[in-house]
Design a protein around this motif. Sequence first.
Motif, mmCIF file in Angstrom:
data_model
loop_
_atom_site.group_PDB
_atom_site.id
_atom_site.type_symbol
_atom_site.label_atom_id
_atom_site.label_comp_id
_atom_site.label_asym_id
_atom_site.label_seq_id
_atom_site.Cartn_x
_atom_site.Cartn_y
_atom_site.Cartn_z
ATOM 1 N N GLN A 83 0.813 -1.223 0.000
ATOM 2 C CA GLN A 83 0.000 0.000 0.000
ATOM 3 C C GLN A 83 0.847 1.274 0.000
ATOM 4 O O GLN A 83 0.360 2.337 -0.370
ATOM 5 C CB GLN A 83 -0.956 0.010 1.197
ATOM 6 C CG GLN A 83 -2.056 -0.999 1.112
ATOM 7 C CD GLN A 83 -1.634 -2.414 1.529
ATOM 8 O OE1 GLN A 83 -0.471 -2.688 1.815
ATOM 9 N NE2 GLN A 83 -2.581 -3.322 1.550
ATOM 10 N N ASP A 98 0.885 3.494 -2.973
ATOM 11 C CA ASP A 98 -0.216 4.446 -3.179
ATOM 12 C C ASP A 98 0.154 5.861 -2.753
ATOM 13 O O ASP A 98 -0.511 6.816 -3.150
ATOM 14 C CB ASP A 98 -1.468 3.988 -2.420
ATOM 15 C CG ASP A 98 -2.035 2.682 -2.943
ATOM 16 O OD1 ASP A 98 -1.718 2.295 -4.088
ATOM 17 O OD2 ASP A 98 -2.788 2.028 -2.195
ATOM 18 N N TYR A 136 1.278 2.090 6.388
ATOM 19 C CA TYR A 136 0.135 1.177 6.315
ATOM 20 C C TYR A 136 0.468 -0.046 7.155
ATOM 21 O O TYR A 136 1.495 -0.693 6.952
ATOM 22 C CB TYR A 136 -0.162 0.756 4.870
ATOM 23 C CG TYR A 136 -1.411 -0.087 4.793
ATOM 24 C CD1 TYR A 136 -2.663 0.523 4.737
ATOM 25 C CD2 TYR A 136 -1.349 -1.474 4.811
ATOM 26 C CE1 TYR A 136 -3.816 -0.233 4.708
ATOM 27 C CE2 TYR A 136 -2.503 -2.234 4.781
ATOM 28 C CZ TYR A 136 -3.732 -1.610 4.728
ATOM 29 O OH TYR A 136 -4.879 -2.365 4.707
ATOM 30 N N ARG A 144 0.022 -3.705 7.999
ATOM 31 C CA ARG A 144 -0.503 -4.970 7.457
ATOM 32 C C ARG A 144 -1.311 -5.705 8.511
ATOM 33 O O ARG A 144 -2.314 -6.347 8.199
ATOM 34 C CB ARG A 144 0.651 -5.861 6.993
ATOM 35 C CG ARG A 144 1.277 -5.431 5.707
ATOM 36 C CD ARG A 144 2.306 -6.464 5.258
ATOM 37 N NE ARG A 144 3.540 -6.333 5.995
ATOM 38 C CZ ARG A 144 4.640 -5.759 5.508
ATOM 39 N NH1 ARG A 144 4.659 -5.290 4.290
ATOM 40 N NH2 ARG A 144 5.714 -5.666 6.235
ATOM 41 N N LYS A 193 -4.505 -3.704 8.997
ATOM 42 C CA LYS A 193 -5.141 -3.440 7.706
ATOM 43 C C LYS A 193 -5.739 -2.031 7.663
ATOM 44 O O LYS A 193 -6.892 -1.829 7.315
ATOM 45 C CB LYS A 193 -6.198 -4.498 7.380
ATOM 46 C CG LYS A 193 -5.590 -5.888 7.240
ATOM 47 C CD LYS A 193 -6.572 -6.892 6.769
ATOM 48 C CE LYS A 193 -6.041 -8.280 6.615
ATOM 49 N NZ LYS A 193 -4.729 -8.629 6.925
ATOM 50 N N TRP A 200 -4.378 2.475 7.558
ATOM 51 C CA TRP A 200 -3.357 3.513 7.550
ATOM 52 C C TRP A 200 -3.191 4.031 8.968
ATOM 53 O O TRP A 200 -4.168 4.117 9.726
ATOM 54 C CB TRP A 200 -3.744 4.646 6.611
ATOM 55 C CG TRP A 200 -3.602 4.248 5.174
ATOM 56 C CD1 TRP A 200 -4.593 3.774 4.358
ATOM 57 C CD2 TRP A 200 -2.408 4.265 4.401
ATOM 58 N NE1 TRP A 200 -4.081 3.486 3.123
ATOM 59 C CE2 TRP A 200 -2.732 3.785 3.119
ATOM 60 C CE3 TRP A 200 -1.100 4.629 4.663
ATOM 61 C CZ2 TRP A 200 -1.802 3.673 2.101
ATOM 62 C CZ3 TRP A 200 -0.162 4.518 3.657
ATOM 63 C CH2 TRP A 200 -0.516 4.044 2.385
ATOM 64 N N ASN A 244 -8.800 4.409 6.822
ATOM 65 C CA ASN A 244 -8.744 3.674 5.562
ATOM 66 C C ASN A 244 -9.274 4.524 4.421
ATOM 67 O O ASN A 244 -9.831 5.604 4.640
ATOM 68 C CB ASN A 244 -9.557 2.384 5.660
ATOM 69 C CG ASN A 244 -8.807 1.309 6.403
ATOM 70 O OD1 ASN A 244 -7.707 0.934 6.023
ATOM 71 N ND2 ASN A 244 -9.388 0.819 7.481
#
Length: 178
Positions: free
Chosen positions: A29, A32, A94, A96, A99, A101, A119
């Motif tokens: 992520q 992004d 992010y 993991r 799940k 930010w 998120n």
Amino acid sequence: LLLFSLAVVAQEAGGDAAAEMPPMGAPEQMKDVAHLVGTWDVQQKFKMDPSQTEWQENTATAECSMALDGCALVMHFAGDMLGMPFKGMMVQTYSRERKQWQAIWIDNMGAAMTVYTGNMKGEELVMTGEEMWAGQKYLSRLTTYNMKEDSYDWKYEQSMDGGKTWGTSIMAHYTKRK
């Protein structure tokens, strides 16, 4: 040390440490937000109390870079607020495991750390945190939207009633320097 400790714990639990280790390195992520690396000019308007009707305007700069082998985005923000130098710093990643930010913000006005989590909601990144000002706790919400490679919009909202109602205190437009 952390990796060694995790391996010892896994061995004591009878497991294979390598098989139980979480993924290492930058989360997928983080790609992004990779386009945020660079220098940004910020046009900002703010009001210290969301109930005020008049906005004050200022300009600022934001310097963004990746840290920890791409695991975190670091922003250094500099401008002025109420005629005084204003500096802030945010570290964003992010998680993991969770799940979501996560971000930490600290500035030279409040001299306190605020932890934000959130998120993507459609095309917007929305993160909330809890702050304190003059002895009163309140919720704050950061929303990043209209995201393009060379610009994005951002707003800061406050809720004094546990998230039932929100008032916007800061709105900003970021333009990337070429």
